[in-house]
Design a protein around this motif. Structure first.
Motif, PDB file in Angstrom:
ATOM      1  N   ILE A 147     -34.802  24.419-110.128  1.00 28.48           N
ATOM      2  CA  ILE A 147     -34.037  25.329-110.818  1.00 28.48           C
ATOM      3  C   ILE A 147     -32.693  25.503-109.934  1.00 28.48           C
ATOM      4  CG2 ILE A 147     -33.765  27.526-111.855  1.00 28.48           C
ATOM      5  CD1 ILE A 147     -36.851  27.621-112.021  1.00 28.48           C
ATOM      6  N   LYS A 148     -31.766  24.934-110.347  1.00 27.78           N
ATOM      7  CA  LYS A 148     -30.617  25.108-109.539  1.00 27.78           C
ATOM      8  C   LYS A 148     -29.302  25.817-110.409  1.00 27.78           C
ATOM      9  CE  LYS A 148     -30.950  20.622-107.195  1.00 27.78           C
ATOM     10  NZ  LYS A 148     -30.299  19.416-106.743  1.00 27.78           N
ATOM     11  N   ASN A 149     -28.348  25.790-110.115  1.00 31.12           N
ATOM     12  CA  ASN A 149     -27.022  26.781-110.615  1.00 31.12           C
ATOM     13  C   ASN A 149     -26.769  26.317-112.018  1.00 31.12           C
ATOM     14  OD1 ASN A 149     -26.233  28.884-109.271  1.00 31.12           O
ATOM     15  ND2 ASN A 149     -24.991  27.511-107.855  1.00 31.12           N
ATOM     16  N   GLU A 150     -26.898  24.918-112.233  1.00 29.37           N
ATOM     17  CA  GLU A 150     -26.688  24.202-113.637  1.00 29.37           C
ATOM     18  C   GLU A 150     -27.543  25.102-114.638  1.00 29.37           C
ATOM     19  OE1 GLU A 150     -26.782  22.386-110.844  1.00 29.37           O
ATOM     20  OE2 GLU A 150     -25.527  20.658-111.125  1.00 29.37           O
ATOM     21  N   GLU A 151     -28.905  25.061-114.217  1.00 31.28           N
ATOM     22  CA  GLU A 151     -29.947  25.723-115.172  1.00 31.28           C
ATOM     23  C   GLU A 151     -29.446  27.141-115.510  1.00 31.28           C
ATOM     24  OE1 GLU A 151     -30.914  23.552-113.162  1.00 31.28           O
ATOM     25  OE2 GLU A 151     -32.501  22.281-113.843  1.00 31.28           O
ATOM     26  N   LYS A 152     -28.903  27.907-114.416  1.00 28.29           N
ATOM     27  CA  LYS A 152     -28.836  29.274-114.450  1.00 28.29           C
ATOM     28  C   LYS A 152     -27.393  29.496-115.407  1.00 28.29           C
ATOM     29  CE  LYS A 152     -30.702  30.220-109.885  1.00 28.29           C
ATOM     30  NZ  LYS A 152     -30.318  30.524-108.724  1.00 28.29           N
ATOM     31  N   LYS A 153     -26.340  28.563-115.146  1.00 29.79           N
ATOM     32  CA  LYS A 153     -25.184  28.624-115.955  1.00 29.79           C
ATOM     33  C   LYS A 153     -25.356  28.473-117.363  1.00 29.79           C
ATOM     34  CE  LYS A 153     -22.029  26.684-112.713  1.00 29.79           C
ATOM     35  NZ  LYS A 153     -21.309  25.456-112.435  1.00 29.79           N
ATOM     36  N   ALA A 154     -26.337  27.266-117.512  1.00 30.46           N
ATOM     37  CA  ALA A 154     -26.930  26.844-119.119  1.00 30.46           C
ATOM     38  C   ALA A 154     -27.312  27.933-120.113  1.00 30.46           C
ATOM     39  CB  ALA A 154     -27.398  25.782-119.176  1.00 30.46           C
ATOM     40  N   LEU A 155     -28.358  28.397-118.969  1.00 32.24           N
ATOM     41  CA  LEU A 155     -29.090  29.714-119.622  1.00 32.24           C
ATOM     42  C   LEU A 155     -28.163  30.987-119.965  1.00 32.24           C
ATOM     43  CD1 LEU A 155     -32.274  30.521-117.890  1.00 32.24           C
ATOM     44  CD2 LEU A 155     -32.219  29.965-120.208  1.00 32.24           C
ATOM     45  N   LYS A 182     -25.135  30.777-120.739  1.00 31.99           N
ATOM     46  CA  LYS A 182     -24.221  30.552-121.771  1.00 31.99           C
ATOM     47  C   LYS A 182     -24.957  30.786-123.144  1.00 31.99           C
ATOM     48  CE  LYS A 182     -21.670  26.654-123.266  1.00 31.99           C
ATOM     49  NZ  LYS A 182     -21.869  25.397-123.312  1.00 31.99           N
ATOM     50  N   VAL A 183     -26.116  30.341-123.201  1.00 29.59           N
ATOM     51  CA  VAL A 183     -26.994  30.652-124.467  1.00 29.59           C
ATOM     52  C   VAL A 183     -27.318  32.092-124.489  1.00 29.59           C
ATOM     53  CG1 VAL A 183     -29.053  30.220-125.447  1.00 29.59           C
ATOM     54  CG2 VAL A 183     -28.153  28.395-124.091  1.00 29.59           C
ATOM     55  N   LEU A 184     -27.447  32.886-123.431  1.00 32.53           N
ATOM     56  CA  LEU A 184     -27.803  34.331-123.830  1.00 32.53           C
ATOM     57  C   LEU A 184     -26.608  35.002-124.278  1.00 32.53           C
ATOM     58  CD1 LEU A 184     -29.623  35.259-120.389  1.00 32.53           C
ATOM     59  CD2 LEU A 184     -30.786  35.529-122.899  1.00 32.53           C
ATOM     60  N   GLU A 185     -25.356  34.553-123.605  1.00 31.09           N
ATOM     61  CA  GLU A 185     -24.050  35.026-124.359  1.00 31.09           C
ATOM     62  C   GLU A 185     -23.751  34.644-125.669  1.00 31.09           C
ATOM     63  OE1 GLU A 185     -21.440  34.145-120.923  1.00 31.09           O
ATOM     64  OE2 GLU A 185     -22.180  35.916-119.650  1.00 31.09           O
ATOM     65  N   SER A 186     -24.331  33.580-125.893  1.00 29.20           N
ATOM     66  CA  SER A 186     -23.831  32.871-127.335  1.00 29.20           C
ATOM     67  C   SER A 186     -24.646  33.904-128.519  1.00 29.20           C
ATOM     68  CB  SER A 186     -24.240  31.688-127.493  1.00 29.20           C
ATOM     69  OG  SER A 186     -25.823  31.606-127.752  1.00 29.20           O
ATOM     70  N   GLY A 187     -25.692  34.681-128.044  1.00 23.84           N
ATOM     71  CA  GLY A 187     -26.328  35.493-128.977  1.00 23.84           C
ATOM     72  C   GLY A 187     -27.253  34.822-129.948  1.00 23.84           C
ATOM     73  N   ILE A 188     -27.316  33.122-129.663  1.00 29.25           N
ATOM     74  CA  ILE A 188     -28.451  32.551-130.531  1.00 29.25           C
ATOM     75  C   ILE A 188     -29.319  32.165-129.418  1.00 29.25           C
ATOM     76  CG2 ILE A 188     -28.772  30.438-131.993  1.00 29.25           C
ATOM     77  CD1 ILE A 188     -25.659  30.731-132.833  1.00 29.25           C
ATOM     78  N   LEU A 189     -30.637  32.753-129.585  1.00 30.63           N
ATOM     79  CA  LEU A 189     -31.581  32.316-128.598  1.00 30.63           C
ATOM     80  C   LEU A 189     -32.705  31.614-128.932  1.00 30.63           C
ATOM     81  CD1 LEU A 189     -32.380  35.983-126.791  1.00 30.63           C
ATOM     82  CD2 LEU A 189     -30.324  34.436-126.645  1.00 30.63           C
ATOM     83  N   ALA A 190     -32.954  31.498-130.356  1.00 27.81           N
ATOM     84  CA  ALA A 190     -34.175  30.693-130.956  1.00 27.81           C
ATOM     85  C   ALA A 190     -33.462  29.333-131.327  1.00 27.81           C
ATOM     86  CB  ALA A 190     -34.702  31.454-132.230  1.00 27.81           C
ATOM     87  N   MET A 241     -36.877  27.365-128.487  1.00 25.62           N
ATOM     88  CA  MET A 241     -35.815  28.158-128.174  1.00 25.62           C
ATOM     89  C   MET A 241     -34.627  27.485-127.622  1.00 25.62           C
ATOM     90  SD  MET A 241     -37.510  31.570-126.721  1.00 25.62           S
ATOM     91  CE  MET A 241     -36.467  32.668-126.932  1.00 25.62           C
ATOM     92  N   ASP A 242     -33.615  27.719-128.094  1.00 24.15           N
ATOM     93  CA  ASP A 242     -32.361  27.232-127.560  1.00 24.15           C
ATOM     94  C   ASP A 242     -32.151  27.437-125.964  1.00 24.15           C
ATOM     95  OD1 ASP A 242     -31.157  25.981-129.837  1.00 24.15           O
ATOM     96  OD2 ASP A 242     -29.301  27.298-129.707  1.00 24.15           O
ATOM     97  N   LEU A 243     -33.060  28.715-125.545  1.00 21.30           N
ATOM     98  CA  LEU A 243     -33.068  28.774-124.179  1.00 21.30           C
ATOM     99  C   LEU A 243     -33.677  27.930-123.435  1.00 21.30           C
ATOM    100  CD1 LEU A 243     -33.878  32.656-124.229  1.00 21.30           C
ATOM    101  CD2 LEU A 243     -31.928  31.635-123.084  1.00 21.30           C
ATOM    102  N   GLN A 244     -34.857  27.384-124.040  1.00 23.50           N
ATOM    103  CA  GLN A 244     -35.490  26.331-123.314  1.00 23.50           C
ATOM    104  C   GLN A 244     -34.743  24.832-123.358  1.00 23.50           C
ATOM    105  OE1 GLN A 244     -38.729  27.191-126.349  1.00 23.50           O
ATOM    106  NE2 GLN A 244     -40.398  26.898-124.953  1.00 23.50           N
ATOM    107  N   ALA A 245     -34.168  24.590-124.606  1.00 20.73           N
ATOM    108  CA  ALA A 245     -33.519  23.743-124.961  1.00 20.73           C
ATOM    109  C   ALA A 245     -32.338  23.432-123.752  1.00 20.73           C
ATOM    110  CB  ALA A 245     -33.053  23.361-126.058  1.00 20.73           C
ATOM    111  N   ALA A 246     -31.819  24.291-123.631  1.00 17.99           N
ATOM    112  CA  ALA A 246     -30.494  24.362-122.369  1.00 17.99           C
ATOM    113  C   ALA A 246     -31.091  24.095-121.072  1.00 17.99           C
ATOM    114  CB  ALA A 246     -29.960  25.759-122.582  1.00 17.99           C
ATOM    115  N   ILE A 247     -32.331  24.444-120.845  1.00 19.05           N
ATOM    116  CA  ILE A 247     -32.866  24.037-119.470  1.00 19.05           C
ATOM    117  C   ILE A 247     -33.101  22.653-119.278  1.00 19.05           C
ATOM    118  CG2 ILE A 247     -34.585  24.608-117.804  1.00 19.05           C
ATOM    119  CD1 ILE A 247     -35.056  27.433-118.872  1.00 19.05           C
ATOM    120  N   ALA A 248     -33.955  22.296-120.414  1.00 18.98           N
ATOM    121  CA  ALA A 248     -34.285  20.826-120.413  1.00 18.98           C
ATOM    122  C   ALA A 248     -33.303  19.838-120.422  1.00 18.98           C
ATOM    123  CB  ALA A 248     -35.199  20.722-121.766  1.00 18.98           C
TER     124      ALA A 248
END
Ligand code: PLP
Length: 368
Positions: free
Chosen positions: A9-17, A19-27, A227-234
């Motif tokens: 888990i690096k910075n890229e994962e944290k940033k991507a997550l 971004k999804v959180l702030e988008s308001g679309i989690l699923a 979830m989009d949260l999972q997809a962003a990490i993958a």
């Protein structure tokens, strides 16, 4: 303790997550779509359908290709239980076949003896990250009019004769569980070149609903959405597929070279037709080794090296999977492997000094 696996888990994962959180679309949303497109491109398959874990990927795949109650599915008893449980989930019956001692994968030579009128498919597993013998398996399937399902939970990035895992059978299933080569905590993916299977899988993960027509239910379905949260990490992880695979292979080569000549210790072999992505690096501790497997594991643990046994018992040992009166004598290789195998850390986060330390510790154990 040097762990047997470690999620990256690096910075890229944290940033991507974030971004999804702030988008308001989690699923399930655009991140899932983006991951599916990237994934199918990597595998060379026409379609990729994301789901919430590898077990639901298998359940969805079996449903989508039409496996039903009363059908028999040929599979391996030397795998994680999810492989065989998915067969039960669609009401079918797993029929176990012994494995090959070189690859730990299903032995194609033993498949035909288990085919009956009820057999509908062969569900194979690319165990530890090495593809099965697909030429032989597909030949048997064609001859007997069976479908082939690839449990690719451990083999993302592996190649068999210039084809990627995920494109080796009629339908393939992946897992992004936290310990897998590419992970999102939990997650799964189905790949196929068949449009009908793909459409059925999309309905099945979404209560039988088309993505466009809500509250019209074409079929029984489940909530198996990612979830989009999972997809962003993958998605971030998948961009590193080549480099992390290379690192695993490099670590494995170092081990192979160091352990090759140790009496009683058998290193994993890699078939000439395929690449091995070493989800696990699995040794066999045979009778000729100075330590028993238990003593070997204790010695490594005492030296702060974590090990694990994948898998300590054949699946037909468990009551819910044992209905076919399996004769232990039909599974000589599986039985022997459950007693001999032990996996050691091979993951890409190991430093070269950790790899040397593990190597030296094992060499020392062979001199006890
Ligand atoms: C991990 C795994 C699964 C199940 O995947 P989950 O995401 O844990 O549900 C299935 N088959 C094999 C071979 C696995 O290693």
């Amino acid at each position: 303790m040097i762990p047997i696996s470690k999620p990256i888990i690096k910075n890229e994962e944290k940033k991507a997550l974030l971004k999804v959180l702030e988008s308001g679309i989690l699923a399930q949303g655009n991140e899932v779509k983006k991951l599916e497109q990237y994934f199918s491109k990597i595998c060379g398959s026409k379609y990729a359908i994301a789901v919430n874990n590898g077990t639901s990927a298998l359940h969805t795949a079996l449903h989508s290709i039409g496996i039903k109650k009363g059908d028999e599915i040929i599979t391996t008893p030397f795998t994680f239980v999810a492989t065989a449980n998915s067969v039960l989930m669609v009401g079918a019956k797993p029929i176990f076949v012994d494995i090959d001692e070189k690859t730990f994968n299903i032995d194609p030579k033993k498949i035909e003896a288990k085919i009956t009128k009820k057999t509908k498919a062969i569900l194979v597993v690319n165990l530890y990250g090495q593809p099965c013998d697909y030429d032989e398996i597909l030949k048997i399937a064609e001859k007997n009019n069976l479908l082939v399902i690839e449990d690719a939970a451990q083999s993302i990035g592996a190649i068999y004769k210039n084809k990627m895992s995920g494109n080796l059978a009629d339908i393939s299933c992946f897992s992004f569980y936290a310990t897998k080569n590419i992970m999102s905590g939990e997650g799964g993916m189905i790949t196929t070149n068949d449009e009908t299977y793909s459409n059925k899988a999309k309905l099945f993960r979404h209560h039988g609903q088309d993505e466009k027509t809500k509250y019209f239910y074409a079929d029984l379905g489940y909530n198996y959405r990612m979830m989009d949260l999972q997809a962003a990490i993958a998605y971030v992880q998948l961009q590193r597929l080549k480099s992390i695979t290379k690192k695993r292979q490099l670590n494995a080569q170092k081990y192979n070279k160091a352990f090759n000549k140790i009496n009683g210790l058998i290193t994993p072999s890699c078939d000439k037709n395929s690449t091995h992505v070493y989800h696990q690096y699995t040794l066999r501790i045979t009778k000729d080794y100075p330590l028993t497997r238990e003593e070997f594991i204790n010695y490594l643990n005492k030296n702060n090296i974590q090990t694990n046994i994948y898998y300590p018992a054949p699946l037909f040992n468990f009551p819910h999977l044992s209905s076919n009166n399996y004769k232990i004598s039909d599974f000589p290789v599986t039985n022997q492997m459950t007693k001999e195998v032990v996996s050691i850390p091979v993951h890409p986060s190991l430093t070269s000094s950790e790899v040397s330390f593990i190597t030296n510790t094992i060499i020392n154990s062979s001199k006890l």
